[in-house]
Design an enzyme around this catalytic site. Structure first.
Site, short mmCIF file in Angstrom:
data_model
loop_
_atom_site.label_atom_id
_atom_site.label_comp_id
_atom_site.label_asym_id
_atom_site.label_seq_id
_atom_site.Cartn_x
_atom_site.Cartn_y
_atom_site.Cartn_z
N ALA A 1 0.82 -1.21 0.00
CA ALA A 1 0.00 0.00 0.00
C ALA A 1 0.85 1.26 0.00
O ALA A 1 0.42 2.30 -0.52
CB ALA A 1 -0.95 0.00 1.19
N GLN B 1 -6.71 -0.55 5.55
CA GLN B 1 -7.24 -1.13 6.80
C GLN B 1 -8.68 -1.60 6.66
O GLN B 1 -9.14 -2.44 7.43
CB GLN B 1 -7.18 -0.11 7.94
CG GLN B 1 -5.80 0.08 8.52
CD GLN B 1 -5.19 -1.17 9.12
OE1 GLN B 1 -5.87 -2.13 9.47
NE2 GLN B 1 -3.89 -1.17 9.22
N SER C 1 -3.45 -3.61 0.50
CA SER C 1 -2.24 -4.33 0.86
C SER C 1 -2.62 -5.73 1.33
O SER C 1 -3.56 -5.88 2.11
CB SER C 1 -1.50 -3.58 1.97
OG SER C 1 -0.33 -4.28 2.31
N THR D 1 9.22 -7.41 -12.75
CA THR D 1 8.66 -8.76 -12.86
C THR D 1 7.60 -8.98 -11.80
O THR D 1 7.82 -8.69 -10.62
CB THR D 1 9.79 -9.81 -12.73
OG1 THR D 1 10.74 -9.56 -13.77
CG2 THR D 1 9.26 -11.22 -12.82
N CYS E 1 7.90 4.85 19.41
CA CYS E 1 8.96 4.82 20.41
C CYS E 1 10.25 4.26 19.81
O CYS E 1 10.87 3.37 20.34
CB CYS E 1 8.53 4.03 21.63
SG CYS E 1 7.42 2.68 21.28
#
Ligand code: PLP
Length: 389
Positions: A73, A181, A201, A242, A328
């Site tokens: 994505a 999502q 995705s 490819t 983080c």
């Protein structure tokens, strides 16, 4: 119960065994290059790829020629946004997007801004909702492209894309939608949504990593995209390289399974998610639910805990694999841009957890994770100078 309990399905999902089974022969037996037109190995690979393309198109209400395979994505979003914006007529290159988009949309837009293209970032309300009137106000005669996600990866908030599409069509503006999502969790039909470009995705829906697709609607006048890659002219010249035949075959199988099981799986996940939310919210004070309560992905729960150090919370809840409201990766945790855009303070954004449920999760796991979160929040608050009542 396997520990830590995986509740980070919005980051990635395990490959479904049925998907793996479909992929395996493409690595060994049918290993041909789908672009090899001179022999049976190439023809077999092309046949598998064509089949996958047709099934993916069918699953989202598109034509097979409207599917461009990509590496995921991130690439699909880059191709859609940069590809469309760079092909727009001069004087119509203004791009509109939203502050809560994924970085794979925001960063390509920032790249366009560096090229001198003007970009507008729309704000959201406290639940991550978009104001349609505000969007209408942002569209000028110079606007050529709008990019808005269907479902937010951090909060699960769903945007009213069909209404956005109607507005864009009225103004002659192209609409790209990052549906990464949403696909497999809520219905995604390009006709019903009315979008021109849509990103998917595979690894977010129990398919393999490194494969995705951009839907490019056939319309009049033709939607022009400038490709990102120059090479052999694969994928109608839009994505040279490819073709990843095992990847697209797995992607097709994964999407098919997700669509077939959605009617049962979505309410099951929503039930587990609500149970998790109730179990935590009913036992703790000062918990904020982040996201639109009425229009949210069935599997996603994002909570902020006032008076708690986010990093310590994530370490403490060792029974579960979760995402936090901060990146983080550095010593100085950067609060989520999505939660900040929703008006959360830096401290509260950092003290947030994202629970994203999936196929493997059970009610017993939900209870275990809820108990661990309650235990840790109480413990941290007891020791916290930030927590005063
Ligand atoms: C995961 C995700 C992406 C990136 O997808 P990749 O295939 O990993 O590149 C883009 N947008 C959203 C909303 C996502 O959740």
């Amino acid at each position: 119960m396997k520990l830590p309990i995986y509740m980070d399905h919005n980051a990635t999902t395990p490959v479904d065994p049925r998907v793996l089974e479909a992929m395996l022969p493409c690595f060994t037996e049918h290993f041909g290059n789908a672009a090899s037109r001179t022999h049976a190995y190439g023809w077999a690979a092309a046949k598998l790829a064509d089949g996958a393309r047709a099934r993916i198109a069918g699953a989202i209400g598109a034509h097979p020629e409207e599917i461009v395979f990509t590496s995921g994505a991130t690439e699909a979003n880059n191709l859609a946004i940069k590809g469309a914006a760079r092909a727009l007529a001069p004087g119509r290159t203004h791009v509109v997007t939203c502050a809560t988009e994924h970085k794979a949309v925001l960063d390509p837009c920032a790249a366009l801004a560096r090229e001198g293209i003007s970009v507008t970032l729309l704000p959201v309300d406290g639940d991550g909702r978009l104001d349609l009137e505000r969007l209408a106000g942002a569209l000028t005669p110079a606007t050529g492209l709008v990019s808005l996600m269907l479902a937010n990866n951090e909060t699960g908030t769903l945007h009213p894309i069909a209404a956005v599409a109607a507005l864009c069509r009225e103004r002659g503006v192209l609409l790209h939608c990052d549906a990464t999502q949403a696909a497999g969790k809520v219905p995604v039909d390009v006709g019903a949504l009315g979008v021109d470009l849509l990103s998917l995705s595979a690894h977010k829906l129990y398919g393999p990593k490194g494969v995705g697709a951009l839907y490019v609607g056939r319309r009049k006048p033709r939607l022009r995209l400038i490709p990102l890659l120059d090479g052999g002219g694969h994928e109608q010249g839009l994505r040279s390289g490819t073709l990843n035949v095992p990847g697209v075959v797995g992607f097709a199988r994964a999407l098919e399974i997700a669509v077939a099981e959605m009617a049962v799986e979505a309410p099951r996940l929503a039930g587990l998610r609500d149970r998790l939310q109730d179990a935590v919210v009913s036992r703790l004070e000062a918990v904020t639910v982040n996201g639109d309560p009425d229009h949210r992905l069935p599997n996603t729960l994002n909570l902020s805990f006032a008076g708690v150090d986010g990093a310590a919370l994530l370490v403490g809840v060792r029974e579960a694999a979760l995402a936090s409201g901060s990146a983080c990766t550095s010593a100085d945790p950067k609060p989520s841009h999505v939660l900040l855009a929703m008006g959360r303070s830096k401290a509260l954004a950092n003290a947030s957890l994202r629970f994203s449920l999936g196929r493997g999760n059970t009610a017993a796991e939900v209870e275990t994770v809820a108990a661990a979160v309650v235990r840790e929040v109480e413990r941290l608050r007891t020791n916290s100078p930030l927590w005063r009542r």
